[in-house]
Design a protein around this motif. Structure first.
Motif, PDB file in Angstrom:
ATOM      1  N   TYR A 169       0.789  -1.361   0.058  1.00  0.00           N
ATOM      2  CA  TYR A 169       0.033  -0.014   0.129  1.00  0.00           C
ATOM      3  C   TYR A 169       0.998   1.075  -0.020  1.00  0.00           C
ATOM      4  CZ  TYR A 169       0.699   0.721   4.941  1.00  0.00           C
ATOM      5  OH  TYR A 169       1.341   1.259   6.284  1.00  0.00           O
ATOM      6  N   THR A 170       0.255   2.334  -0.378  1.00  0.00           N
ATOM      7  CA  THR A 170       1.125   3.614  -0.444  1.00  0.00           C
ATOM      8  C   THR A 170      -0.038   4.777   0.100  1.00  0.00           C
ATOM      9  OG1 THR A 170       2.484   5.216  -1.573  1.00  0.00           O
ATOM     10  CG2 THR A 170       0.810   3.899  -2.836  1.00  0.00           C
ATOM     11  N   THR A 171       0.432   5.602   0.535  1.00  0.00           N
ATOM     12  CA  THR A 171      -0.646   6.957   1.052  1.00  0.00           C
ATOM     13  C   THR A 171      -0.089   8.081   0.457  1.00  0.00           C
ATOM     14  OG1 THR A 171       0.555   7.191   3.237  1.00  0.00           O
ATOM     15  CG2 THR A 171      -1.141   5.510   3.149  1.00  0.00           C
ATOM     16  N   HIS A 172      -0.951   8.831   0.638  1.00  0.00           N
ATOM     17  CA  HIS A 172      -0.726  10.518   0.133  1.00  0.00           C
ATOM     18  C   HIS A 172      -1.755  11.173   0.938  1.00  0.00           C
ATOM     19  CE1 HIS A 172      -1.827  14.242  -1.931  1.00  0.00           C
ATOM     20  NE2 HIS A 172      -0.487  14.282  -1.628  1.00  0.00           N
ATOM     21  N   ARG A 173      -1.164  12.186   1.686  1.00  0.00           N
ATOM     22  CA  ARG A 173      -1.980  13.472   2.556  1.00  0.00           C
ATOM     23  C   ARG A 173      -1.509  14.679   1.750  1.00  0.00           C
ATOM     24  NH1 ARG A 173      -1.327  14.708   9.145  1.00  0.00           N
ATOM     25  NH2 ARG A 173      -3.174  16.450   9.105  1.00  0.00           N
ATOM     26  N   GLY A 174      -2.814  15.711   1.710  1.00  0.00           N
ATOM     27  CA  GLY A 174      -2.849  16.806   1.023  1.00  0.00           C
ATOM     28  C   GLY A 174      -1.678  17.620   1.636  1.00  0.00           C
ATOM     29  N   GLU A 175      -1.247  18.699   1.072  1.00  0.00           N
ATOM     30  CA  GLU A 175      -0.268  19.600   1.458  1.00  0.00           C
ATOM     31  C   GLU A 175      -0.569  21.066   1.839  1.00  0.00           C
ATOM     32  OE1 GLU A 175       3.188  19.572  -1.315  1.00  0.00           O
ATOM     33  OE2 GLU A 175       2.977  17.283  -1.229  1.00  0.00           O
ATOM     34  N   TYR A 176      -1.871  21.423   1.251  1.00  0.00           N
ATOM     35  CA  TYR A 176      -2.444  22.849   1.290  1.00  0.00           C
ATOM     36  C   TYR A 176      -3.797  22.866   1.819  1.00  0.00           C
ATOM     37  CZ  TYR A 176       2.063  23.237  -1.409  1.00  0.00           C
ATOM     38  OH  TYR A 176       3.342  23.070  -1.935  1.00  0.00           O
ATOM     39  N   GLY A 177      -3.987  24.145   2.423  1.00  0.00           N
ATOM     40  CA  GLY A 177      -5.423  24.264   2.740  1.00  0.00           C
ATOM     41  C   GLY A 177      -6.222  23.230   3.319  1.00  0.00           C
ATOM     42  N   ALA A 178      -7.656  22.979   3.030  1.00  0.00           N
ATOM     43  CA  ALA A 178      -8.009  21.909   3.525  1.00  0.00           C
ATOM     44  C   ALA A 178      -7.762  20.786   3.134  1.00  0.00           C
ATOM     45  CB  ALA A 178      -9.709  22.159   3.114  1.00  0.00           C
ATOM     46  N   ASP A 179      -6.964  20.555   2.105  1.00  0.00           N
ATOM     47  CA  ASP A 179      -6.268  19.232   1.560  1.00  0.00           C
ATOM     48  C   ASP A 179      -5.562  18.611   2.496  1.00  0.00           C
ATOM     49  OD1 ASP A 179      -7.601  19.480  -0.826  1.00  0.00           O
ATOM     50  OD2 ASP A 179      -5.807  20.158  -2.096  1.00  0.00           O
ATOM     51  N   VAL A 180      -4.842  19.425   3.541  1.00  0.00           N
ATOM     52  CA  VAL A 180      -4.251  18.566   4.678  1.00  0.00           C
ATOM     53  C   VAL A 180      -4.945  17.814   5.606  1.00  0.00           C
ATOM     54  CG1 VAL A 180      -2.545  20.548   4.786  1.00  0.00           C
ATOM     55  CG2 VAL A 180      -4.416  20.505   6.509  1.00  0.00           C
ATOM     56  N   CYS A 181      -6.379  17.925   5.567  1.00  0.00           N
ATOM     57  CA  CYS A 181      -7.321  16.906   6.544  1.00  0.00           C
ATOM     58  C   CYS A 181      -7.433  15.717   5.447  1.00  0.00           C
ATOM     59  CB  CYS A 181      -8.771  17.791   6.403  1.00  0.00           C
ATOM     60  SG  CYS A 181      -8.731  19.323   6.962  1.00  0.00           S
ATOM     61  N   VAL A 182      -7.154  15.681   4.153  1.00  0.00           N
ATOM     62  CA  VAL A 182      -7.405  14.425   3.646  1.00  0.00           C
ATOM     63  C   VAL A 182      -6.172  13.233   3.453  1.00  0.00           C
ATOM     64  CG1 VAL A 182      -8.344  13.483   1.172  1.00  0.00           C
ATOM     65  CG2 VAL A 182      -8.984  15.663   2.090  1.00  0.00           C
ATOM     66  N   LYS A 183      -6.495  12.334   3.670  1.00  0.00           N
ATOM     67  CA  LYS A 183      -5.164  10.967   3.473  1.00  0.00           C
ATOM     68  C   LYS A 183      -6.058   9.946   2.903  1.00  0.00           C
ATOM     69  CE  LYS A 183      -1.644   8.891   5.736  1.00  0.00           C
ATOM     70  NZ  LYS A 183      -1.121   8.573   7.152  1.00  0.00           N
ATOM     71  N   GLU A 184      -5.459   9.655   1.400  1.00  0.00           N
ATOM     72  CA  GLU A 184      -6.031   8.467   0.553  1.00  0.00           C
ATOM     73  C   GLU A 184      -4.978   7.334   0.831  1.00  0.00           C
ATOM     74  OE1 GLU A 184      -6.226  11.128  -2.361  1.00  0.00           O
ATOM     75  OE2 GLU A 184      -4.782  10.192  -3.313  1.00  0.00           O
ATOM     76  N   ILE A 185      -5.358   5.991   0.348  1.00  0.00           N
ATOM     77  CA  ILE A 185      -4.837   4.945   0.233  1.00  0.00           C
ATOM     78  C   ILE A 185      -4.752   4.365  -1.074  1.00  0.00           C
ATOM     79  CG2 ILE A 185      -6.437   3.381   1.208  1.00  0.00           C
ATOM     80  CD1 ILE A 185      -4.093   2.058   2.533  1.00  0.00           C
ATOM     81  N   GLY A 186      -3.865   3.648  -1.500  1.00  0.00           N
ATOM     82  CA  GLY A 186      -3.875   2.944  -2.683  1.00  0.00           C
ATOM     83  C   GLY A 186      -2.975   1.871  -2.705  1.00  0.00           C
ATOM     84  N   GLY A 187      -3.078   0.735  -3.609  1.00  0.00           N
ATOM     85  CA  GLY A 187      -2.432  -0.330  -3.323  1.00  0.00           C
ATOM     86  C   GLY A 187      -2.825  -1.508  -4.531  1.00  0.00           C
ATOM     87  N   TYR A 188      -1.963  -2.500  -4.225  1.00  0.00           N
ATOM     88  CA  TYR A 188      -2.233  -3.626  -5.284  1.00  0.00           C
ATOM     89  C   TYR A 188      -1.914  -4.899  -4.594  1.00  0.00           C
ATOM     90  CZ  TYR A 188      -3.117  -5.445  -9.868  1.00  0.00           C
ATOM     91  OH  TYR A 188      -3.574  -6.184 -10.987  1.00  0.00           O
ATOM     92  N   ASP A 189      -2.573  -6.082  -4.918  1.00  0.00           N
ATOM     93  CA  ASP A 189      -2.168  -7.397  -4.536  1.00  0.00           C
ATOM     94  C   ASP A 189      -1.910  -8.160  -5.585  1.00  0.00           C
ATOM     95  OD1 ASP A 189      -2.062  -9.798  -2.964  1.00  0.00           O
ATOM     96  OD2 ASP A 189      -4.242 -10.209  -3.419  1.00  0.00           O
TER      97      ASP A 189
END
Length: 349
Positions: free
Chosen positions: A213-233
């Motif tokens: 899995y890998t994650t990404h969190r927003g960097e600016y403004g309200a995006d800092v509240c968001v964290k998403e996940i993606g991945g592959y099996d």
């Protein structure tokens, strides 16, 4: 008289010792003191003294950057494909190639494919420019290199990695944005999935190296509240489920990489840990409800506990704790327990 003779004898002995020491110094390699400035916050610079032989002070100049030599096996497969670019090739990231015409060559685990990155010519109207492209050589055949991925004009390819089952993982570093990974299957000749990732972030593999899995969190403004996940099996040959669909959140239709992302409402997803057998990934998910453009903030919902379960045919999300009056978290390993505390409404940022 005896006192004077004894004094004279001591002077002779001391002189002899001084001469002997001087001779020894002259026989050893001469030295030279070099002062290097060490900045210390809130103080004046301090001189640090080191003594090194003059023979070690020979000045050399190394051009930057120089690509490290490719392993002989890879170099023989590339042949003349990595000849240095001529003077007409211009690209803002060309320095990453050093003195070679390609970079990042990596052989698949079964030795059947060699992937590498080079610059290719693009035209847009009257403009001509060069961009990073990923190519694959099918080893042991006379087939031409296959161009499988092209970076956007302001981006560059920063890394390549093969999975144990023979899929190519491509890192594209985005201009003023998050990194994006794409998984290419040379047998199916297609991109299997894309996911955003943090800058310089690694993939988080299970112990079996069969899924990540890998994650990404927003960097600016309200995006800092968001964290998403993606991945592959790679065992089930499936991407992670779209959790925006699971949580019934409307998705944006304007993502340039077609990666799921909330249009207004959103999610904060925090992975906890892989199970030891690699068949479970525990995580918490916090729904975020958009309070409007004027407020420019999210209402933070109660944090839920869940798990991704991996089988031979699919990946499924299972809720473990969802009481709206509590926030949930995990603690402990390898058998984590679910902890809770009272939910209190708040906003972000």
């Amino acid at each position: 008289m005896f006192f004077f003779s004894q004094k004279k004898f001591y002077i002779v002995v001391i002189s002899w010792l001084l001469i002997s020491c001087q001779a020894k110094v002259n026989e050893s390699a001469p030295t030279y003191d070099i002062g290097s400035t060490i900045p210390i916050a809130g103080t004046e610079s301090v001189q640090a003294q080191s003594t090194v032989p003059i023979s070690a002070l020979t000045l050399t100049f190394t051009p930057f950057p120089i690509a490290s030599p490719f392993p002989p096996e890879i170099a023989s497969l590339l042949g003349t494909k990595c000849m240095r670019f001529d003077e007409t090739v211009h690209n803002q990231f060309i320095s990453l190639y050093g003195d070679k015409g390609c970079k990042l060559p990596v052989l698949s685990p079964d030795g059947k494919h060699l992937a590498y990155v080079t610059l290719i010519r693009q035209e847009k109207g009257t403009s001509i420019y060069f961009v990073d492209a990923v190519k694959i050589i099918k080893v042991g055949t006379n087939e031409n290199d296959k161009e499988v991925y092209i970076a956007h004009s302001m981006d560059y390819i920063g890394a390549l990695e093969w999975s144990m089952t023979g899929q190519l993982i491509i890192w594209e570093y985005v201009w003023e944005g998050p990194g994006v990974i794409s998984i290419y299957d040379p047998v199916k000749d297609m991109i299997l999935v894309r996911a955003r990732t943090g800058k310089g972030d690694d993939l988080h593999w299970n112990l079996q190296k069969s899924a990540f899995y890998t994650t990404h969190r927003g960097e600016y403004g309200a995006d800092v509240c968001v964290k998403e996940i993606g991945g592959y099996d790679f065992l089930s040959d499936k991407p992670f489920p779209d959790l925006y669909k699971v949580f019934n959140i409307e998705e944006s239709k304007n993502d340039p990489f077609e990666i799921p992302h909330g249009e207004r409402d959103n999610l904060y997803i925090e992975p906890f840990s892989w199970s030891q057998d690699g068949k479970q990934l525990w995580l918490t998910i916090t729904p975020l409800y958009w309070n409007g453009d004027q407020a420019y903030e999210y209402k933070v919902g109660p944090r839920q506990a869940g798990v991704l379960e991996f089988s031979a045919t699919r990946i499924a999300y299972k809720s473990l704790a969802t009481n709206p009056f509590f926030n949930y978290s995990f603690d402990g390993y390898p058998d984590p327990k679910i902890l809770s505390n009272s939910y209190r409404p708040q906003t972000c940022p």
